[in-house]
Design an enzyme around this catalytic site. Structure first.
Site, mmCIF file in Angstrom:
data_model
loop_
_atom_site.group_PDB
_atom_site.id
_atom_site.type_symbol
_atom_site.label_atom_id
_atom_site.label_comp_id
_atom_site.label_asym_id
_atom_site.label_seq_id
_atom_site.Cartn_x
_atom_site.Cartn_y
_atom_site.Cartn_z
ATOM 1 N N ALA A 243 -1.558 -1.613 9.275
ATOM 2 C CA ALA A 243 -2.873 -2.275 9.209
ATOM 3 C C ALA A 243 -3.366 -2.560 7.790
ATOM 4 C CB ALA A 243 -3.940 -1.503 9.983
ATOM 5 N N ALA A 244 -2.489 -2.454 6.786
ATOM 6 C CA ALA A 244 -2.911 -2.812 5.414
ATOM 7 C C ALA A 244 -3.348 -4.279 5.382
ATOM 8 C CB ALA A 244 -1.776 -2.571 4.423
ATOM 9 N N GLY A 245 -2.486 -5.131 5.909
ATOM 10 C CA GLY A 245 -2.802 -6.561 5.908
ATOM 11 C C GLY A 245 -4.052 -6.860 6.734
ATOM 12 N N ASP A 246 -4.169 -6.220 7.888
ATOM 13 C CA ASP A 246 -5.349 -6.459 8.748
ATOM 14 C C ASP A 246 -6.631 -6.024 8.057
ATOM 15 O OD1 ASP A 246 -3.697 -7.415 10.746
ATOM 16 O OD2 ASP A 246 -3.513 -5.469 11.733
HETATM 17 P P1 ADP Z 1 1.102 -6.421 5.567
HETATM 18 O O1 ADP Z 1 0.531 -5.149 6.091
HETATM 19 O O2 ADP Z 1 0.636 -7.637 6.311
HETATM 20 O O3 ADP Z 1 2.599 -6.420 5.363
HETATM 21 P P2 ADP Z 1 0.858 -6.014 2.700
HETATM 22 O O4 ADP Z 1 1.902 -4.959 2.776
HETATM 23 O O5 ADP Z 1 1.128 -7.175 1.781
HETATM 24 O O6 ADP Z 1 0.460 -6.615 4.105
HETATM 25 O O7 ADP Z 1 -0.508 -5.304 2.254
HETATM 26 C C1 ADP Z 1 -1.758 -5.952 2.271
HETATM 27 C C2 ADP Z 1 -2.575 -5.488 1.109
HETATM 28 O O8 ADP Z 1 -2.742 -4.069 1.204
HETATM 29 C C3 ADP Z 1 -1.959 -5.718 -0.261
HETATM 30 O O9 ADP Z 1 -2.272 -7.008 -0.757
HETATM 31 C C4 ADP Z 1 -2.606 -4.616 -1.092
HETATM 32 O O10 ADP Z 1 -3.900 -5.024 -1.540
HETATM 33 C C5 ADP Z 1 -2.767 -3.482 -0.079
HETATM 34 N N1 ADP Z 1 -1.624 -2.544 -0.170
HETATM 35 C C6 ADP Z 1 -0.502 -2.518 0.570
HETATM 36 N N2 ADP Z 1 0.332 -1.521 0.189
HETATM 37 C C7 ADP Z 1 -0.308 -0.884 -0.834
HETATM 38 C C8 ADP Z 1 0.003 0.240 -1.676
HETATM 39 N N3 ADP Z 1 1.149 0.918 -1.537
HETATM 40 N N4 ADP Z 1 -0.910 0.603 -2.623
HETATM 41 C C9 ADP Z 1 -2.087 -0.062 -2.766
HETATM 42 N N5 ADP Z 1 -2.437 -1.125 -2.011
HETATM 43 C C10 ADP Z 1 -1.568 -1.542 -1.061
#
Ligand code: ADP
Length: 307
Positions: free
Chosen positions: A249-252
């Site tokens: 859910a980072a992207g969400d």
């Molecule tokens: P998804 O979950 O769709 O694959 P990402 O992995 O690109 O998306 O993550 C979305 C956002 O979450 C990133 O642009 C960043 O801001 C944040 N993020 C993801 N992983 C990390 C991390 N290890 N440390 C800090 N921020 C992170």
């Protein structure tokens, strides 16, 4: 009138079991732990926007199983207006997830109610006149997503699209999208361009602009994100340095937080920083909706980091 973020998308229960190592075909093993975690990209984005203070309506469907009410209550507890959620006979969206010791996962998605409704059943539940933007992903029937895009276009409501899971898009569909937020894998599927960092994200996002998208945000995991728009120079926002334990859910979280910031009228660089802070907090916690931070936590991280 307070403008709303309208999310038309999926609502899932994530059923997570932790194992030492994945079973081989035919093998039965014992689990180390089990968790029921509300998820689904649509619901996650709705929760993220609501916890950031936006007025949010969720439009979608749950089933008639025992998870259905839990899923609705969980959205409501985060302040999401659930009056757009239908109940469809059958099971709610379900993700059966197995995670091994190394953090690798296997996921079986059962769309259930997410795939069981047509546009005609939800069109009356979209508050078009109050909508700041409509957020769409790719976990419901494509015909519904496309119909929402077309109607939003007729009504002048911006479409924010997160093409996840990734899909190839017809060039004409790209012209219906105002804001496209996607990760490295997704932009590669759509444009064919390999993206591994901010430098190559800019030309790849440029291809989407040429096809008619107004602004593109490519999220790059721990490398942050890049914004590219029709006007102005590209903006790269580095990720916040945190101890990541679960990137579910980072992207969400990023998308919901950015939509909420945009709804408040925050300028793009500020909205991106806010979304980066929200998603950084999400990766420090386990689960999907359970990991999504509230606005005050995000503001504290921004203040502590001096950003
Ligand atoms: P998804 O979950 O769709 O694959 P990402 O992995 O690109 O998306 O993550 C979305 C956002 O979450 C990133 O642009 C960043 O801001 C944040 N993020 C993801 N992983 C990390 C991390 N290890 N440390 C800090 N921020 C992170």
């Amino acid at each position: 009138m307070v403008k709303k973020i309208v999310v038309v998308g999926s609502i899932n229960m994530d059923l997570v079991t932790n194992v030492e190592a994945f079973p081989r075909p035919g093998e039965t093993i014992h689990s180390l732990g089990v968790a029921y975690l509300p998820g689904g990209k649509g619901a996650n984005q709705a929760v993220a926007a609501a916890r950031s203070g936006a007025s949010v309506r969720m439009v979608g469907a749950v089933g008639t199983d025992s998870f259905a009410q839990t899923l609705i209550d969980n959205l409501a507890d985060s302040g999401v207006d659930t009056s757009g959620v239908l109940r469809k006979e059958g099971h709610s969206g379900l993700a059966v997830i197995t995670v091994d010791r190394s953090g690798e996962n296997h996921i079986v998605l059962a769309g259930g109610s997410n795939k069981a409704f047509g546009y005609g059943e939800i069109e009356g539940r979209i508050p078009w006149d109050e909508a700041h933007a409509v957020l769409l992903q790719n976990e419901i029937d494509w015909s519904v997503t496309e119909a929402v895009m077309r109607e939003a276009g007729r009504r002048g409501v911006p479409v924010w699209f997160n093409p996840a899971p990734a899909l190839k898009l017809e060039p004409e569909v790209l012209g219906l999208i105002h804001t496209c937020i996607l990760n490295e894998t997704e932009i590669e599927v759509i444009t064919g361009a390999k993206v591994s960092g901010a430098d190559d994200a800019v030309p790849a996002a440029g291809r989407l602009l040429e096809a008619g998208v107004r602004q593109v945000v490519v999220t790059l995991g721990d490398k942050g994100c890049v914004w590219v728009g029709r006007e102005g120079e590209p903006v790269h926002v580095p990720a916040f340095k945190v101890q990541a334990v679960d990137t579910t859910a980072a992207g969400d979280t990023f998308i919901g937080a950015m939509a909420a910031a945009s709804c408040e009228g925050k300028p793009v660089p500020e909205a991106l920083r806010y979304a980066a802070a929200a998603s950084a907090l999400a990766v420090t916690r386990h689960g999907a909706q359970a990991s999504i931070p509230a606005r005050d936590e995000v503001e504290r991280l921004l203040a502590d980091a001096g950003r």
